[in-house]
Scaffold this motif. Structure first.
Motif, PDB file in Angstrom:
ATOM      1  N   LEU A  38      40.948  31.866  42.224  1.00  0.00           N
ATOM      2  CA  LEU A  38      41.629  33.150  42.061  1.00  0.00           C
ATOM      3  C   LEU A  38      40.758  34.343  42.452  1.00  0.00           C
ATOM      4  CD1 LEU A  38      43.472  32.422  38.693  1.00  0.00           C
ATOM      5  CD2 LEU A  38      44.346  32.191  41.026  1.00  0.00           C
ATOM      6  N   ALA A  39      39.788  34.662  41.625  1.00  0.00           N
ATOM      7  CA  ALA A  39      38.971  35.846  41.884  1.00  0.00           C
ATOM      8  C   ALA A  39      37.624  35.711  41.192  1.00  0.00           C
ATOM      9  CB  ALA A  39      39.686  37.111  41.405  1.00  0.00           C
ATOM     10  N   THR A  62      39.299  38.802  45.659  1.00  0.00           N
ATOM     11  CA  THR A  62      40.450  37.904  45.603  1.00  0.00           C
ATOM     12  C   THR A  62      40.226  36.752  46.569  1.00  0.00           C
ATOM     13  OG1 THR A  62      41.890  39.784  45.109  1.00  0.00           O
ATOM     14  CG2 THR A  62      42.945  37.767  45.877  1.00  0.00           C
ATOM     15  N   GLY A 223      36.107  36.197  49.855  1.00  0.00           N
ATOM     16  CA  GLY A 223      37.375  36.799  49.463  1.00  0.00           C
ATOM     17  C   GLY A 223      37.476  38.247  49.882  1.00  0.00           C
ATOM     18  N   ASP A 226      39.628  43.920  46.497  1.00  0.00           N
ATOM     19  CA  ASP A 226      40.828  44.710  46.221  1.00  0.00           C
ATOM     20  C   ASP A 226      40.595  45.796  45.187  1.00  0.00           C
ATOM     21  OD1 ASP A 226      42.528  43.325  47.976  1.00  0.00           O
ATOM     22  OD2 ASP A 226      42.858  41.730  46.524  1.00  0.00           O
TER      23      ASP A 226
END
Length: 258
Positions: A38-39, A62, A223, A226
């Motif tokens: 996920l993160a 992310t 990732g 964000d």
């Protein structure tokens, strides 16, 4: 009666201990899976992405945005590079966290400027992608922070990449050796990344053997950045402990990243 009570207590304690171990392992597995799939939070130690990211920012990357590889594993796990599953390319302008090709135990953060197959060059600080110039609009003067807490004035510009993505960049000097780069084609499976603090960033303009990134393999992507989840002014670390809360940059908590 006493012996019977003691005999019954030992299995109960053993079961409680076993359950405690299982619970701890389960929690660790859940955390590991979440950080892999996920993160994961990352800390910004340098000013190469100022003013977008500041020294002391805590980022949230992310991981599902670009698919998964060994680079997606939690930061304390460093395995050889692998191909990506469910892979997707970043978009021009995305801010990304990646494993530095020179040492995969290190996580770096930069902005994606060009994609596989793109022609990219720089002329006097202006980025050209496939022959189209990114526009630079003056936006006043900012303050670039150094790792020691000192600051230096920096010219602010709004950079608009081909395609319309906008972000702020810093220029510390009018002329810099990294302001010019001959036309280069981004190889398949790679992206070209740059720091927003253009005169203080070892990025794709700098060869890997010279301490930069060179062309970044997409397999090294961790990732997409964000959000900023927290921030603390590292310049406060030399101040008395009771003044440290003043270093919290509350306005940056839970803020988005352009």
């Amino acid at each position: 009666m006493s012996e019977t009570s003691q005999a019954g207590t030992k299995p109960s304690r053993a079961r409680a201990l076993a359950k405690g171990i299982v619970d701890i392992v389960s929690i660790l597995l859940v955390v590991t899976v979440a950080k892999t799939a996920l993160a994961e939070p990352f800390y910004v130690p340098s000013g190469s992405m100022e003013p977008t990211l500041m020294i002391g920012d805590e980022l949230l990357a992310t991981k599902f945005a670009y698919g998964y590889s060994t680079a997606s594993l939690p930061s304390f796990v460093s395995l050889p590079q692998s191909e990506r599953l469910f892979g997707a390319l970043p978009k021009r302008g995305d801010v990304v966290v990646f494993r530095w090709p020179g040492d995969r135990s290190q996580a770096w953060v930069k902005r994606v400027i060009a994609l596989p197959g793109d022609h990219v060059r720089l002329e006097r600080g202006t980025v050209f992608i496939n022959g189209e110039a990114a526009t630079l609009t003056p936006d006043g003067i900012g303050q670039a922070e150094n790792e020691d807490g000192s600051q230096a004035p920096a010219a602010r510009y709004i950079e608009t990449l081909p395609g319309g993505r906008k972000h702020i960049v810093f220029k510390l000097t009018a002329f810099n050796p990294l302001d010019n780069m001959s036309d280069t084609v981004v190889p398949a499976g790679h992206v070209f990344v740059m720091g927003d603090n253009r005169d203080n960033s070892a990025d794709s303009r700098v060869a890997l053997k010279a301490g930069g990134v060179g062309m970044l393999p997409t397999a090294n992507l961790i990732g997409r950045v964000d959000a900023i989840v927290g921030s603390w002014d590292l310049g406060m670390k030399n101040q008395p402990v009771w003044t440290w809360p003043k270093g919290l940059r509350l306005s940056r908590f839970f803020s988005g990243v352009e």
